[in-house]
Motif scaffolding. Structure first.
Motif, PDB file in Angstrom:
ATOM      1  N   UNK A 177       0.829  -1.206   0.000  1.00 55.57           N
ATOM      2  CA  UNK A 177       0.000   0.000   0.000  1.00 55.57           C
ATOM      3  C   UNK A 177       0.862   1.253   0.000  1.00 55.57           C
ATOM      4  N   UNK A 178       1.937   1.260   0.766  1.00 49.31           N
ATOM      5  CA  UNK A 178       2.824   2.421   0.799  1.00 49.31           C
ATOM      6  C   UNK A 178       3.438   2.653  -0.583  1.00 49.31           C
ATOM      7  N   UNK A 179       3.889   1.597  -1.209  1.00 46.36           N
ATOM      8  CA  UNK A 179       4.523   1.718  -2.526  1.00 46.36           C
ATOM      9  C   UNK A 179       3.515   2.205  -3.570  1.00 46.36           C
ATOM     10  N   UNK A 180       2.314   1.629  -3.582  1.00 44.68           N
ATOM     11  CA  UNK A 180       1.314   1.992  -4.573  1.00 44.68           C
ATOM     12  C   UNK A 180       0.815   3.414  -4.343  1.00 44.68           C
ATOM     13  N   UNK A 181       0.625   3.820  -3.088  1.00 50.49           N
ATOM     14  CA  UNK A 181       0.191   5.184  -2.809  1.00 50.49           C
ATOM     15  C   UNK A 181       1.262   6.180  -3.247  1.00 50.49           C
ATOM     16  N   UNK A 182       2.519   5.870  -2.984  1.00 50.57           N
ATOM     17  CA  UNK A 182       3.603   6.738  -3.432  1.00 50.57           C
ATOM     18  C   UNK A 182       3.629   6.847  -4.955  1.00 50.57           C
ATOM     19  N   UNK A 183       3.492   5.725  -5.640  1.00 52.51           N
ATOM     20  CA  UNK A 183       3.488   5.758  -7.111  1.00 52.51           C
ATOM     21  C   UNK A 183       2.271   6.499  -7.655  1.00 52.51           C
ATOM     22  N   UNK A 184       1.126   6.331  -6.999  1.00 50.41           N
ATOM     23  CA  UNK A 184      -0.060   7.058  -7.460  1.00 50.41           C
ATOM     24  C   UNK A 184       0.094   8.556  -7.224  1.00 50.41           C
ATOM     25  N   UNK A 185       0.789   8.940  -6.165  1.00 49.14           N
ATOM     26  CA  UNK A 185       1.060  10.363  -5.958  1.00 49.14           C
ATOM     27  C   UNK A 185       1.927  10.908  -7.082  1.00 49.14           C
ATOM     28  N   UNK A 186       2.894  10.130  -7.527  1.00 46.98           N
ATOM     29  CA  UNK A 186       3.725  10.571  -8.646  1.00 46.98           C
ATOM     30  C   UNK A 186       2.912  10.691  -9.935  1.00 46.98           C
ATOM     31  N   UNK A 187       1.985   9.762 -10.139  1.00 50.30           N
ATOM     32  CA  UNK A 187       1.164   9.784 -11.350  1.00 50.30           C
ATOM     33  C   UNK A 187       0.186  10.954 -11.327  1.00 50.30           C
ATOM     34  N   UNK A 188      -0.452  11.177 -10.166  1.00 52.88           N
ATOM     35  CA  UNK A 188      -1.470  12.214 -10.058  1.00 52.88           C
ATOM     36  C   UNK A 188      -0.899  13.605  -9.784  1.00 52.88           C
ATOM     37  N   UNK A 189       0.389  13.722  -9.572  1.00 50.95           N
ATOM     38  CA  UNK A 189       0.983  15.002  -9.198  1.00 50.95           C
ATOM     39  C   UNK A 189       0.723  16.124 -10.216  1.00 50.95           C
ATOM     40  N   UNK A 190       0.877  15.905 -11.521  1.00 51.10           N
ATOM     41  CA  UNK A 190       0.584  17.011 -12.454  1.00 51.10           C
ATOM     42  C   UNK A 190      -0.870  17.485 -12.371  1.00 51.10           C
TER      43      UNK A 190
END
Length: 88
Positions: A54-67
Motif C-alpha cells: 500500500x505504501x509503494x502503490x500510494x507513493x506511485x499514485x502520488x507521482x502519477x497524479x501530481x501534475x
C-alpha cells in the motif's frame, strides 16, 4: 468579506481537498482490499504484507497524479488571488 463569501470559500476549499485526496485514497483502498482478499484466500496473516504494497502503490499514485493535483491547486490559488484582489 461577507459571511456568504466566507462560507463559499470554505466550501470550495473542502471540495478541493476532497478532489485532491480521493484518487489516492481510492487507490489505497483498492490495493488494501485486494491484499485482504488474497490473505483471506491463502490464510497468510502477515502484518507487513498489507502495509508495504500500500505504501509503494500510494507513493506511485502520488507521482502519477501530481501534475493533475498541481493543476487543481493552481486553479484554486488563482481563484483565491482573484478574490483577494477584488476585495473592496
Amino acid at each position: 468579506m461577507s459571511e456568504q463569501e466566507a462560507l463559499d470559500f470554505a466550501r470550495e476549499s473542502i471540495f478541493v481537498l476532497l478532489k485532491l485526496g480521493l484518487p489516492i485514497m481510492m487507490v489505497g483502498l483498492i490495493v488494501g482490499l485486494t491484499i485482504a482478499i488474497f490473505q483471506a484466500l491463502t490464510q497468510i496473516q502477515e502484518m507487513t504484507l498489507t502495509f508495504v504494497p500500500k505504501i509503494i502503490v500510494v507513493f506511485l499514485s502520488m507521482l502519477v497524479f501530481l501534475p493533475w493535483m498541481m493543476d487543481v491547486l493552481f486553479d484554486f490559488m488563482a481563484l483565491v488571488a482573484d478574490h483577494i484582489i477584488n476585495i473592496q
